[in-house]
Design a protein around this motif. Structure first.
Motif, PDB file in Angstrom:
ATOM      1  N   LEU A   1       0.636  -1.074  -0.038  1.00 48.57           N
ATOM      2  CA  LEU A   1      -0.195  -0.097  -0.016  1.00 48.57           C
ATOM      3  C   LEU A   1       0.764   1.374  -0.034  1.00 48.57           C
ATOM      4  N   SER A   2       0.479   2.178  -0.666  1.00 47.84           N
ATOM      5  CA  SER A   2       1.132   3.543  -0.791  1.00 47.84           C
ATOM      6  C   SER A   2       0.811   4.296   0.698  1.00 47.84           C
ATOM      7  N   PRO A   3       1.148   5.445   0.976  1.00 40.05           N
ATOM      8  CA  PRO A   3       0.880   6.050   2.310  1.00 40.05           C
ATOM      9  C   PRO A   3      -0.840   6.620   1.944  1.00 40.05           C
ATOM     10  N   THR A   4      -0.956   6.928   0.780  1.00 35.61           N
ATOM     11  CA  THR A   4      -2.311   7.308   0.404  1.00 35.61           C
ATOM     12  C   THR A   4      -3.285   6.249   0.790  1.00 35.61           C
TER      13      THR A   4
ATOM     14  N   THR B   1       0.814   8.935   8.519  1.00 36.66           N
ATOM     15  CA  THR B   1       1.775   8.422   7.491  1.00 36.66           C
ATOM     16  C   THR B   1       3.035   9.243   7.603  1.00 36.66           C
ATOM     17  N   ASP B   2       3.041  10.386   8.135  1.00 37.09           N
ATOM     18  CA  ASP B   2       4.344  10.964   8.119  1.00 37.09           C
ATOM     19  C   ASP B   2       5.627   9.893   8.285  1.00 37.09           C
ATOM     20  N   GLY B   3       6.478  10.216   7.015  1.00 34.66           N
ATOM     21  CA  GLY B   3       7.727   9.318   7.438  1.00 34.66           C
ATOM     22  C   GLY B   3       7.502   7.747   6.662  1.00 34.66           C
ATOM     23  N   VAL B   4       6.204   7.651   6.321  1.00 38.35           N
ATOM     24  CA  VAL B   4       5.854   6.134   5.659  1.00 38.35           C
ATOM     25  C   VAL B   4       5.921   6.292   4.261  1.00 38.35           C
ATOM     26  N   VAL B   5       6.780   5.672   3.782  1.00 36.15           N
ATOM     27  CA  VAL B   5       6.932   5.611   2.221  1.00 36.15           C
ATOM     28  C   VAL B   5       6.159   4.327   1.704  1.00 36.15           C
ATOM     29  N   LEU B   6       6.041   3.120   2.338  1.00 40.30           N
ATOM     30  CA  LEU B   6       5.302   1.859   1.797  1.00 40.30           C
ATOM     31  C   LEU B   6       4.808   1.336   3.045  1.00 40.30           C
ATOM     32  N   ALA B   7       3.518   0.495   2.727  1.00 36.37           N
ATOM     33  CA  ALA B   7       3.205  -0.316   3.655  1.00 36.37           C
ATOM     34  C   ALA B   7       2.868  -1.900   3.251  1.00 36.37           C
ATOM     35  N   SER B   8       2.944  -3.038   4.063  1.00 37.02           N
ATOM     36  CA  SER B   8       2.527  -4.063   3.411  1.00 37.02           C
ATOM     37  C   SER B   8       1.366  -4.687   4.486  1.00 37.02           C
ATOM     38  N   TYR B   9       0.426  -5.336   3.807  1.00 35.71           N
ATOM     39  CA  TYR B   9      -0.793  -5.622   4.492  1.00 35.71           C
ATOM     40  C   TYR B   9      -1.103  -7.056   4.245  1.00 35.71           C
ATOM     41  N   GLY B  10      -1.561  -7.953   5.320  1.00 39.08           N
ATOM     42  CA  GLY B  10      -1.654  -9.441   5.193  1.00 39.08           C
ATOM     43  C   GLY B  10      -3.046  -9.347   4.814  1.00 39.08           C
ATOM     44  N   LEU B  11      -3.207 -10.241   3.703  1.00 41.75           N
ATOM     45  CA  LEU B  11      -4.907 -10.384   3.199  1.00 41.75           C
ATOM     46  C   LEU B  11      -5.626 -11.720   3.728  1.00 41.75           C
TER      47      LEU B  11
ATOM     48  N   TYR C   1       7.880   1.203  11.795  1.00 42.27           N
ATOM     49  CA  TYR C   1       9.182   0.920  11.544  1.00 42.27           C
ATOM     50  C   TYR C   1      10.284   1.328  12.717  1.00 42.27           C
ATOM     51  N   SER C   2       9.391   2.099  13.726  1.00 44.90           N
ATOM     52  CA  SER C   2      10.286   2.395  14.845  1.00 44.90           C
ATOM     53  C   SER C   2      10.266   0.890  15.499  1.00 44.90           C
ATOM     54  N   GLY C   3       9.618  -0.060  15.521  1.00 44.10           N
ATOM     55  CA  GLY C   3       9.560  -1.263  16.234  1.00 44.10           C
ATOM     56  C   GLY C   3       8.523  -1.403  17.202  1.00 44.10           C
ATOM     57  N   VAL C   4       7.613  -0.220  17.418  1.00 43.14           N
ATOM     58  CA  VAL C   4       6.558  -0.401  18.137  1.00 43.14           C
ATOM     59  C   VAL C   4       5.466  -1.088  17.560  1.00 43.14           C
TER      60      VAL C   4
ATOM     61  N   SER D   1       2.704   9.167  18.102  1.00 44.05           N
ATOM     62  CA  SER D   1       2.959   9.927  16.963  1.00 44.05           C
ATOM     63  C   SER D   1       2.623   9.176  15.728  1.00 44.05           C
ATOM     64  N   ARG D   2       2.465   7.846  15.802  1.00 46.11           N
ATOM     65  CA  ARG D   2       1.851   7.188  14.568  1.00 46.11           C
ATOM     66  C   ARG D   2       0.472   7.146  14.690  1.00 46.11           C
ATOM     67  N   VAL D   3      -0.206   6.992  15.710  1.00 52.58           N
ATOM     68  CA  VAL D   3      -1.459   6.896  16.033  1.00 52.58           C
ATOM     69  C   VAL D   3      -1.940   7.826  17.152  1.00 52.58           C
ATOM     70  N   PRO D   4      -2.222   9.398  16.538  1.00 48.41           N
ATOM     71  CA  PRO D   4      -2.444  10.336  17.626  1.00 48.41           C
ATOM     72  C   PRO D   4      -3.375  10.373  18.590  1.00 48.41           C
ATOM     73  N   VAL D   5      -4.305   9.459  18.229  1.00 50.95           N
ATOM     74  CA  VAL D   5      -5.765   9.244  19.293  1.00 50.95           C
ATOM     75  C   VAL D   5      -5.024   8.630  20.556  1.00 50.95           C
ATOM     76  N   PHE D   6      -3.755   7.882  20.551  1.00 53.91           N
ATOM     77  CA  PHE D   6      -3.173   7.010  21.612  1.00 53.91           C
ATOM     78  C   PHE D   6      -2.500   8.048  22.435  1.00 53.91           C
ATOM     79  N   GLU D   7      -2.526   9.372  22.211  1.00 53.17           N
ATOM     80  CA  GLU D   7      -2.146  10.237  23.087  1.00 53.17           C
ATOM     81  C   GLU D   7      -2.892  10.303  24.475  1.00 53.17           C
ATOM     82  N   LYS D   8      -4.182   9.646  24.182  1.00 59.68           N
ATOM     83  CA  LYS D   8      -5.179   9.711  25.501  1.00 59.68           C
ATOM     84  C   LYS D   8      -5.254   8.478  26.215  1.00 59.68           C
ATOM     85  N   LEU D   9      -4.382   7.442  25.694  1.00 60.81           N
ATOM     86  CA  LEU D   9      -4.646   6.236  26.245  1.00 60.81           C
ATOM     87  C   LEU D   9      -4.321   6.125  27.866  1.00 60.81           C
TER      88      LEU D   9
END
Ligand SMILES: Cc1cc2nc3c(=O)[nH]c(=O)nc-3n(C[C@H](O)[C@H](O)[C@H](O)COP(=O)(O)OP(=O)(O)OC[C@H]3O[C@@H](n4cnc5c(N)ncnc54)[C@H](O)[C@@H]3O)c2cc1C
Length: 438
Positions: free
Chosen positions: A152-155, A166-176, A297-300, A345-353
């Motif tokens: 998948l592209s970032p879009t 998706t800041d910093g994300v260039v490519l993603a792979s997703y299991g179907l 890609y940070s490992g998280v 930073s990857r999933v901003p809603v998790f600021e509130k976890l």
């Protein structure tokens, strides 16, 4: 505040093993040391493959019926196809197929059907500029091996999962397909229940020594368990080392690793416990039902945990940060410093976890190349290994169990060729490294 994975899983059927205080048999054909998922899978497959019913006498020895430190019940329960080594992809495909049909394999007459609580959900790996080319290579390997994965592209990521930054994300792979998570205890117990129904003997005790015959090659003749409820050594033809994070203790008992430097006997089994934390967080506005098993890609990483706005989150520490392994205490500062900032930073809603609980478990970490070691030791002609899986042993246990049973009963691999994962690669100094290991 330590928690078992199974406690965190709604509806999990975890309970300690019943202890059967019977004397172990005086003799067995095969003694499996370690009653985690790997040990019980191997036991099941040995009985499944024996040519004459009752032809192979198999004993599984487990030192801790409460499984207080076993990796299996402390794992995150994930299965993915997205590996870079064809061996690992094939192991995943075969294991996923086994789990899809688990009741055909492990169902026991007159007992409730097995419900693995399988959550079908793709892994979403996110790649930065630096690693995007590796993701593309992995994708080709995965497709070639028969795994259904898409790039998948970032879009496209944003369209599918609008809550991801998706800041910093260039490519993603997703299991179907064939990816998600399940209850580890249910799988372990299903193997165990079926194996026992087929005649495998379970024995509660700690293996603390072997009687060895030394000829051209060494041979284990007896397994000793002075710490069992009822002590009796077991004479045996074959021993399987499925002792997980502590499997190198068993080989050390045989002197492996203590021979002259630069000799085969001087090379220890490169498996050791490495502590990994899993944090259970609550975030009612989190990604919800369509959440994949996300690996940044940070490992998280994180995945959904049930339906009540809970998620499990983690990250492997850097080599220099590896925590003390003398206990299973959780480092909460690690979450604050190394996990949460990247996650939010990857999933901003998790600021509130809010962190609800956490647990730690030991990876059966292969320091040589972080992959399973499957097969016989070159110096001991009746000890087989199934260890060192470093974070992916649970998902591979169905196919690894079958492969080890093939090696023992047929003399070679007959379904998947796993010879590359043998001990010899360590002697030859040819690591089988995964690209993008988590
Ligand atoms: C936090 C965490 C997350 C993980 N997440 C995943 C995941 O998402 N997917 C995945 O596939 N894998 C995962 N893993 C890895 C996976 O859990 C392991 O690779 C797998 O469970 C190994 O199974 P095992 O049976 O070899 O080991 P274990 O489950 O540790 O079993 C070994 C058993 O041997 C017994 N034993 C040891 N020494 C002796 C002795 N001398 N005598 C008798 N008994 C002995 C121990 O008591 C233990 O019960 C994770 C692990 C951790 C810690």
């Amino acid at each position: 505040m330590r928690k078992k994975a199974s406690d965190a899983l709604p509806g999990s059927s975890w309970s300690p093993l019943e202890i059967t205080p019977n004397l172990p048999p005086e003799r067995a054909d095969i003694v499996i040391v370690g009653g985690g998922v790997m040990g019980w899978s191997i036991a099941y497959w040995l009985k499944q493959k024996e040519r004459v019913r009752g032809g192979v006498k198999v004993v599984v020895v487990e030192k801790d019926p409460k499984y207080s430190q076993a990796s299996t019940v402390l794992s995150a329960g994930g299965i993915r196809q997205q590996f870079s080594l064809p061996e690992n992809i094939h192991l995943s495909l075969a294991s996923a197929d086994f789990m899809r049909n688990i009741n055909e394999h492990l169902g026991v007459l007159d007992e409730d059907p097995i419900d693995l609580q399988f959550n079908q959900s793709g892994y979403l790996f996110l790649a930065s500029e630096q690693v995007a080319h590796i993701m593309e290579e992995n994708y080709s390997t995965q497709r070639y091996a028969g795994a259904k994965v898409s790039l998948l592209s970032p879009t496209q990521v944003k369209e599918k999962f609008p809550w991801i930054n998706t800041d910093g994300v260039v490519l993603a792979s997703y299991g179907l397909e064939n990816e998600g998570w399940f209850d580890p205890w249910t799988l372990l117990n299903a193997f165990r229940r079926k194996a026992i129904s087929m005649g495998v003997i379970q024995c509660c005790g700690e293996v603390t020594g072997f009687v060895v015959h030394v000829g051209i090659m060494a041979r284990v003749e007896q397994v000793q368990m002075p710490n069992s409820l009822e002590y009796q050594p077991v004479e045996c033809a074959i021993v399987v080392n499925a002792a997980g994070a502590f499997s190198a203790k068993l080989t050390a008992m045989l002197g492996i690793g203590f021979g002259p430097k630069d000799s085969i006997g001087g090379i220890p089994l490169p498996v050791e416990p490495r502590k990994r934390y899993v944090y259970v967080v609550h975030c009612p506005d989190g990604p919800g039902l369509d959440s994949p098993f996300l690996i940044d890609y940070s490992g998280v990483y994180f995945r959904r945990e049930g339906l009540g706005g809970n998620y499990i989150v983690g990250r492997s520490p850097e080599e220099a940060e590896e925590p003390d392994t003398s206990n299973l205490e959780v480092d909460h500062q690690f979450f604050e410093d190394k996990v949460w900032p990247n996650l939010a930073s990857r999933v901003p809603v998790f600021e509130k976890l809010k962190v609800k609980s956490a647990w730690a478990g030991f990876y059966d970490y292969n320091t040589f190349d972080q992959n399973g070691i499957i097969g016989m030791h070159p110096l001991i002609n009746n000890m087989y290994f199934a260890t060192g899986f470093s974070g992916h042993g649970l998902q591979h246990s169905p196919a690894v169990g079958r492969s080890v049973a093939e090696l023992i009963l047929d003399g070679n691999f007959t379904t998947l060729n796993l010879s590359g994962l043998g001990f010899r690669r360590i002697l030859a100094n040819e690591p089988m490294l995964e690209k993008n290991i988590v």
